[in-house]
Design an enzyme around this catalytic site. Structure first.
Site, mmCIF file in Angstrom:
data_model
loop_
_atom_site.group_PDB
_atom_site.id
_atom_site.type_symbol
_atom_site.label_atom_id
_atom_site.label_comp_id
_atom_site.label_asym_id
_atom_site.label_seq_id
_atom_site.Cartn_x
_atom_site.Cartn_y
_atom_site.Cartn_z
ATOM 1 N N TYR A 130 2.963 -9.053 -18.246
ATOM 2 C CA TYR A 130 1.874 -8.565 -17.393
ATOM 3 C C TYR A 130 2.286 -7.338 -16.591
ATOM 4 O O TYR A 130 1.446 -6.675 -15.997
ATOM 5 C CB TYR A 130 1.393 -9.664 -16.427
ATOM 6 C CG TYR A 130 0.728 -10.850 -17.098
ATOM 7 C CD1 TYR A 130 0.544 -10.879 -18.466
ATOM 8 C CD2 TYR A 130 0.280 -11.925 -16.357
ATOM 9 C CE1 TYR A 130 -0.050 -11.964 -19.083
ATOM 10 C CE2 TYR A 130 -0.324 -13.020 -16.964
ATOM 11 C CZ TYR A 130 -0.480 -13.032 -18.329
ATOM 12 O OH TYR A 130 -1.069 -14.108 -18.935
ATOM 13 N N LYS A 179 10.736 -18.684 -26.399
ATOM 14 C CA LYS A 179 10.294 -18.350 -27.758
ATOM 15 C C LYS A 179 11.400 -17.515 -28.399
ATOM 16 O O LYS A 179 11.157 -16.413 -28.901
ATOM 17 C CB LYS A 179 8.949 -17.611 -27.684
ATOM 18 C CG LYS A 179 8.266 -17.365 -29.008
ATOM 19 C CD LYS A 179 7.815 -18.620 -29.729
ATOM 20 C CE LYS A 179 7.390 -18.301 -31.138
ATOM 21 N NZ LYS A 179 7.119 -19.498 -31.954
ATOM 22 N N ASP A 210 5.508 -23.051 -28.292
ATOM 23 C CA ASP A 210 4.409 -23.572 -29.120
ATOM 24 C C ASP A 210 4.524 -25.094 -29.244
ATOM 25 O O ASP A 210 3.546 -25.831 -29.103
ATOM 26 C CB ASP A 210 4.352 -22.881 -30.497
ATOM 27 C CG ASP A 210 5.729 -22.631 -31.115
ATOM 28 O OD1 ASP A 210 6.746 -22.941 -30.472
ATOM 29 O OD2 ASP A 210 5.769 -22.133 -32.252
ATOM 30 N N ASP A 234 1.157 -19.040 -17.648
ATOM 31 C CA ASP A 234 -0.288 -18.897 -17.452
ATOM 32 C C ASP A 234 -1.033 -19.801 -18.436
ATOM 33 O O ASP A 234 -1.926 -20.560 -18.071
ATOM 34 C CB ASP A 234 -0.670 -17.422 -17.684
ATOM 35 C CG ASP A 234 -2.117 -17.132 -17.343
ATOM 36 O OD1 ASP A 234 -2.745 -17.935 -16.622
ATOM 37 O OD2 ASP A 234 -2.622 -16.080 -17.803
ATOM 38 N N ASP A 238 -2.837 -24.054 -17.831
ATOM 39 C CA ASP A 238 -4.254 -24.421 -18.028
ATOM 40 C C ASP A 238 -4.395 -25.736 -18.792
ATOM 41 O O ASP A 238 -5.407 -26.417 -18.668
ATOM 42 C CB ASP A 238 -5.024 -23.311 -18.760
ATOM 43 C CG ASP A 238 -5.745 -22.376 -17.781
ATOM 44 O OD1 ASP A 238 -5.156 -22.083 -16.714
ATOM 45 O OD2 ASP A 238 -6.880 -21.959 -18.070
HETATM 46 C C1 IPM Z 1 -3.981 -17.217 -13.178
HETATM 47 C C2 IPM Z 1 -4.983 -16.244 -13.704
HETATM 48 C C3 IPM Z 1 -4.460 -14.842 -13.487
HETATM 49 C C4 IPM Z 1 -3.142 -14.728 -14.212
HETATM 50 C C5 IPM Z 1 -5.428 -13.738 -13.931
HETATM 51 C C6 IPM Z 1 -6.707 -13.774 -13.139
HETATM 52 C C7 IPM Z 1 -4.795 -12.367 -13.855
HETATM 53 O O1 IPM Z 1 -5.261 -16.517 -15.029
HETATM 54 O O2 IPM Z 1 -3.574 -17.104 -12.015
HETATM 55 O O3 IPM Z 1 -3.600 -18.117 -13.926
HETATM 56 O O4 IPM Z 1 -3.104 -14.589 -15.417
HETATM 57 O O5 IPM Z 1 -2.111 -14.799 -13.551
HETATM 58 MG MG MG Z 2 -4.483 -18.376 -15.739
#
Ligand code: IPM
Ligand code: MG
Length: 357
Positions: A130, A179, A210, A234, A238
């Protein structure tokens, strides 16, 4: 003298402002009951800041944050957030995934797989792909875009230390996402193994990312602390949303070396829910809980967590957690109602503890 904290509130956009407004009422209630005070300064970030002053991260916002004891952040669709993380070197992102027994049925996983799941993601937040060199270009093959995953060894070592320390105080197992079969020049395994020599009580295992993604779904009970770089962290965190039943429940803390932090829900702007008053405020509230823990206001943090348990045990559900089941006693609530019930529960729990003493 009671303690005084200064907080900068950055509501952002989408559902950010709605959840921020109500979550701060919860903070206010916790402060009132536990005799500390919190002064809130509101500031702009992301697209609303761009519209108002031509910059997604205005200097005034940075200055206010600099003078604060913590930043609470709602959501932005783009612009400002990555720069803010970088500005304050908030390299250690902590995301706690602990499914509530009252919500096991909201997850696609079986109840037996969810019992006692308690995972802490430690995600590196200010480097990696990033933040590496990026751009667009053109050569004889056509137009192209690129983002570069780049890590200094010291960046991996410092986040490894955070994760190892966490594992040391938790269950003593650290799983490192990597990875290296495709990205051999970023040697997470070797660097973490070197740092781990200082933590002889922590068992460290290394897992290809993975495979880790699959294991998280197949056997979440296996994990304790998971360490990952920015991109993998990231994505993996989730999955935590699926384990707890809704990504709307998860909070996070992003800390620098001094323990200064930004606290934000992990769900993002959820533009489809914005303005309807139905968003789940618990992710934002759980981020505030992490801020209180960081300030060592543990009684206030525990009060909010206990009240949240009560709310969920009584069946109050925002739309993301509401599955109409025949005979179920669940009650659909708005963002506002959710917080009203939560504050009532906080006051009642506080009263009952106080009257017992
Ligand atoms: C998170 C979000 C952010 C990230 C985005 C909004 C840039 O997805 O905090 O998980 O990828 O860090
Ligand atoms: Mg995120």
């Amino acid at each position: 003298m009671s303690k005084r904290y200064r907080v900068v509130a950055l509501p952002g956009e989408g559902i950010g402002p709605e959840i921020m407004n109500v979550a701060l009422l919860v903070l206010d209630c916790a402060a009132r009951l536990h005799h500390f005070s919190v002064q809130i300064n509101w500031a702009l970030i992301g697209p609303p800041a761009l519209a108002a002053c031509g910059n997604t991260l205005p200097q005034e916002t940075v200055q206010l944050c600099r003078k604060s004891d913590g930043i609470v952040f709602g959501a932005v669709s783009q612009g400002g957030l990555l720069e803010l993380r970088k500005q304050f070197d908030l390299f250690a992102n902590l995301r706690l995934v602990r499914p509530s027994p009252f919500l096991f049925h909201c997850s696609p996983l079986k109840t037996e797989q969810l019992q006692s799941v308690d995972i802490l993601f430690v995600r590196e937040l200010v480097s990696g792909i990033y933040f590496g060199p990026s751009g667009r270009g053109m050569d004889s093959n056509g137009e192209y875009g690129y983002h570069t995953m780049q890590y200094y060894d010291w960046e991996i070592r410092r986040i490894a230390k955070v994760a190892l320390r966490q594992a040391h105080y938790r269950q003593g197992l650290l799983t490192v996402a990597h990875k290296e079969n495709a990205l051999p020049h970023i040697p997470w395994s070797q660097l973490v193994a070197e740092e781990a020599l200082m933590f002889p009580n922590v068992v460290v295992e290394y897992m290809l990312v993975d495979n880790l993604a699959m294991q998280l779904v197949m056997r979440p009970q296996h994990f304790d602390v998971i360490l990952a770089g920015n991109l993998f962290g990231d994505i993996l965190s989730d999955i935590g949303g699926a384990l707890v039943g809704s990504v709307g429940l998860l909070g996070s803390a992003s800390l620098n070396e001094d323990g200064f932090g930004l606290y934000e829900p992990i769900h993002g702007t959820a533009a489809d829910l914005a303005g309807k008053g139905i968003a789940n405020p618990l992710g934002m509230i759980n981020s505030i809980v992490m801020m209180l823990q960081q300030w060592e206001e543990h009684a206030a943090a525990n009060l909010i967590l206990q009240a949240q348990d009560q709310l969920l045990s009584q069946g109050y559900r925002t739309a993301d957690l509401w599955y109409q089941q025949a005979g179920s006693a669940e009650k659909l609530v708005t963002t506002q109602e959710c917080v009203e019930y939560l504050i009532d529960a906080m006051e009642n729990i506080f009263q009952s503890v106080w009257s017992r003493n």
